[in-house]
Design an enzyme around this catalytic site. Structure first.
Site, mmCIF file in Angstrom:
data_model
loop_
_atom_site.group_PDB
_atom_site.id
_atom_site.type_symbol
_atom_site.label_atom_id
_atom_site.label_comp_id
_atom_site.label_asym_id
_atom_site.label_seq_id
_atom_site.Cartn_x
_atom_site.Cartn_y
_atom_site.Cartn_z
ATOM 1 N N SER A 601 0.744 -1.314 -0.019
ATOM 2 C CA SER A 601 -0.058 -0.081 -0.025
ATOM 3 C C SER A 601 0.852 1.239 -0.044
ATOM 4 C CB SER A 601 -0.835 -0.037 1.142
ATOM 5 O OG SER A 601 -1.645 1.342 1.457
ATOM 6 N N TYR A 614 -2.993 -1.224 9.943
ATOM 7 C CA TYR A 614 -2.915 -1.457 8.587
ATOM 8 C C TYR A 614 -1.653 -1.017 7.871
ATOM 9 C CZ TYR A 614 -4.488 -1.232 3.724
ATOM 10 O OH TYR A 614 -4.233 -1.283 2.106
#
Length: 733
Positions: A601, A614
């Site tokens: 990400s 995350y």
């Protein structure tokens, strides 16, 4: 209508009456092609001689409508039929006689092959469909309607040592006999002579090939075709029962099949290794066959003798090569290591035998030798493994060898099975006309011959990536936590490609270009079960894309529960590691280069509030890419794709999270607004923070995954490709 036992009578006169003459031909063809006991995929021809109005003169003319080259009777439509002036086809006989004055029947001259090019001069109404090499067989016979089929029962007679004698015994004077001749003009002339000498005749047995039947009424032709097959099958089954039936078939059982669970486990362990062995020149996709009929054959005493003879019908060995590879492995006394050793030795011998066959039979103008690896492998206790350039081809190869086994069963029940002479087989396999047909096939797509697993394919980026890779020719294994989501994606891909849908638990060996499987990537056993299922479906795999991920937001106090922290790392880091680690075992067994692409990400490089678990897990995933690239080199390239926030189409953004994000960023919205509008607002907010100012969609990410599994970046490994629209905060530093 009399009852049929060995074929299905499907003619519906009410339906046929509503069709025009060409549509009736299509209807008849579809009925015949729908039953594999009548003809195999792509095999057989049908025709009708119809009166049409000449587009130039306006005069009525007789036109032969005949299944064109490369068509399949079961699925054929009007556009799959060639149309030719019957008078012009008959006129070609004089041209052929002048070009081949010797007139030696059964010998293939250049004039014989040249006649195929002449058929275009007889084309009616500019029909673009290429004519089949069997066109003369239909034109030169007297019937207005002609069926040329390859039924297993008929070929069993045709491939028997006493074929001509058996034809008289079974059919009396109803059916004539012509010895083996390669399909074409010369065979058509031979049949014409037989029909002229026997005015009441309606069928001819073609030695080691099939049979042809005709009538002046299309329904009568269909019915008579079925009558001939029924009579042949009934005769065979009577003799088969008298000889002891299944228990005595092929000399009786020498080995016994492994129990299903053990058989499947053995195949799952064997197939990737075997795929690597047969894919030394070009990659193959596999199909397993393990039903009672094929197990009865591979376990029998006579299997080695019959396998060595190869197939008889030309339609068969064009797919199955001159012969299959049979390995004499004792499933009750030998283990997997012994099987691999025997297969390795047998494969080496097979390639040498194939090269010797080519050298002994080649003509001065023969095409170059093709891949010498077998396309059919027979193993006692396990069954048959068929190989092809794609799943469809390997399934058809399996179908054809099943037909060959059924032919051998029938031939051995009534007589003794014989194969075509080796030179004749070679002349079919390396026929220049067949080679020209192969050369006209469009180039393979970029990801052809590959099987790619997409983990997280049930929605969002994974679903879009699965669709993108399938468009490039790959077989796609759609994997998701939810089996129904994975299967839905597989169904969409298969429906678009017009192929059968394969799902776990529904006969996976018969799957199509996409299957849906469930797996929990945090559970190693679940991942292994999934990879074994892929081996059983396709023989192995080439690349894996992991798009599955988990986002767990912090609570109002800015904290995340410990179990959700562990779960986030379990999915985003440990899960990707387990997939790569388990897949590495299969990749090493195959010995074929592969690709692993993980999803990280843009958040891995940008620290921000509210996504602590995350973001940290994705930073770890970035480094996991680099570590696995080192661990799996040089066999497997490992890279990552780092998306920025993808809202549209993402399962990670349900309505409540979208609303929470809009509130968090102070973006105006109404509680009753449609979800699509809320998603669009949030997507545009994220886009406005980038340099390109455009919302990032799953399709944008799918393009990056495609690049990394293709060979376009074949020297790239250990890298992260960022697809974030230009987040300057995430620039490399």
């Amino acid at each position: 209508m009399k009852p049929y036992t060995h074929v299905n009578y499907l003619w519906d006169e009410a339906k046929a009456a509503a069709l025009d003459p060409v549509e009736r031909l299509v209807y008849r063809s579809n009925l015949l092609g729908s039953d594999q006991r009548i003809t195999n995929t792509g095999g057989g021809n049908t025709s009708s001689k119809l009166i049409e109005r000449d587009p130039l003169t306006g005069e009525p003319v007789e036109v032969l409508w005949v299944k064109g080259s490369g068509g399949d009777l079961r699925t054929s439509k009007r556009e799959n039929f060639a149309s030719l002036y019957q008078s012009k086809l008959l006129g070609l006989q004089a041209i052929y006689a002048a070009a081949n004055p010797e007139g030696e029947r059964g010998l293939k001259s250049q004039a014989e092959d040249d006649m195929v090019g002449m058929y275009t001069h007889a084309t009616f109404n500019l029909n673009p469909r290429a004519s089949s090499i069997d066109t003369p067989l239909h034109s030169f016979l007297p019937g207005k309607h002609v069926d040329h089929m390859h039924p297993n029962a008929i070929i069993a007679i045709a491939a028997s040592e006493r074929c001509e004698e058996l034809v008289r015994e079974i059919f009396g004077g109803e059916m004539a006999y012509v010895p083996w001749m390669r399909p074409g003009f010369e065979l058509g002339l031979a049949m014409q002579e037989i029909a002229r000498a026997n005015p009441g005749l309606q069928a001819i047995m073609m030695g080691q090939h099939g049979f042809i039947s005709w009538a002046d009424d299309d329904r009568a032709c269909y019915t008579y075709t079925l009558d001939c097959i029924e009579k042949a099958a009934a005769y065979i089954e009577k003799k088969y029962a008298e000889k002891g039936g299944d228990a005595a078939a092929f000399g009786g059982a020498k080995y016994h099949a492994l129990p299903e669970a053990e058989r499947r486990a053995t195949l799952a362990a064997l197939l990737p290794w075997l795929r690597g062995q047969v894919s030394q020149q070009r990659r193959f996709i596999g199909t397993i066959q393990e039903d009672a009929a094929i197990l009865r054959f591979v376990n029998s005493h006579d299997a080695p003798r019959l396998a060595e003879l190869g197939t008889s019908c030309p339609d068969h060995f064009l797919r199955t090569k001159i012969k299959p590879l049979y390995v004499d492995w004792n499933p009750q006394a030998e283990d997997l290591a012994a099987l691999k050793a025997k297969l390795a030795e047998a494969l080496e011998s097979y390639r040498a035998d194939y090269a010797a066959y080519y050298a002994a039979c080649k003509r001065p103008n023969s095409p170059a030798m093709r891949d010498p690896n077998p396309t059919v492998v027979l193993i006692p206790g396990l069954g048959m493994i068929a190989w092809g350039k794609d799943k469809s081809e390997s399934r058809v190869t399996a179908e054809f060898y099943n037909c060959a086994v059924e032919v051998m069963r029938g031939a051995e029940a009534i007589d003794r099975y014989i194969a075509l002479p080796q030179q004749e087989a070679f002349d079919i396999e390396y026929w220049l006309l067949e080679e020209a047909k192969l050369q006209r096939i469009p180039a393979e797509k970029e990801l052809a011959r590959q099987t790619i697993i997409v983990v997280g394919a049930g929605s969002g980026i994974g679903k879009e990536t699965a669709a993108r890779l399938s468009r490039e020719g790959a077989n796609i294994v759609c994997v998701d936590m939810r089996a129904e989501a994975a299967q839905a994606t597989a169904a969409e891909i298969s429906a678009r490609l017009g192929s059968g849908i394969g799902v776990a638990g529904s006969g996976i060996s018969g799957c199509g270009p996409a299957i849906g499987l469930a797996a929990d990537i945090t559970d190693r056993a679940s991942v292994r079960t999934m990879l074994d299922a892929v081996a059983l479906a396709y023989g192995g795999f080439d690349s894996i894309v992991v798009t599955a991920g988990l986002f767990w937001p912090s609570d109002t106090s800015g904290r995340i529960p410990d179990d959700k922290w562990a779960l986030t790392f379990g999915v985003n880091v440990t899960g990707s590691y387990i997939v790569g680690d388990e897949a590495a075992k299969t990749w090493r067994e195959q010995g074929l280069k592969g690709q692993l692409v993980l999803t990280t990400s843009a958040n891995a490089a940008v620290a921000k509030k509210g996504s602590l678990a995350y973001d940290t897990s994705k930073a770890a995933a970035n480094h996991l890419v680099r570590e696995l690239a080192i661990e799996l080199a040089p066999l497997v390239r490992v890279n990552g794709v780092a998306p920025a926030t993808v809202v549209q189409g993402s399962a990670m953004f349900p309505r409540d999270r979208v609303i929470g994000s809009l509130a968090k960023y102070g973006i105006a919205y109404a509680e009753d607004e449609a979800t699509e509008l809320l998603v669009a607002k949030l997507a545009q907010f994220y886009a406005d923070r980038t340099l390109t100012k455009s919302p990032i969609k799953p399709a944008d990410q799918a393009e990056a995954y495609f690049l990394l599994v293709s060979q376009r970046l074949s020297k790239t490994t250990g890298q992260i490709i960022t697809v974030d629209g230009g987040l300057h905060e995430a620039f490399l530093r």
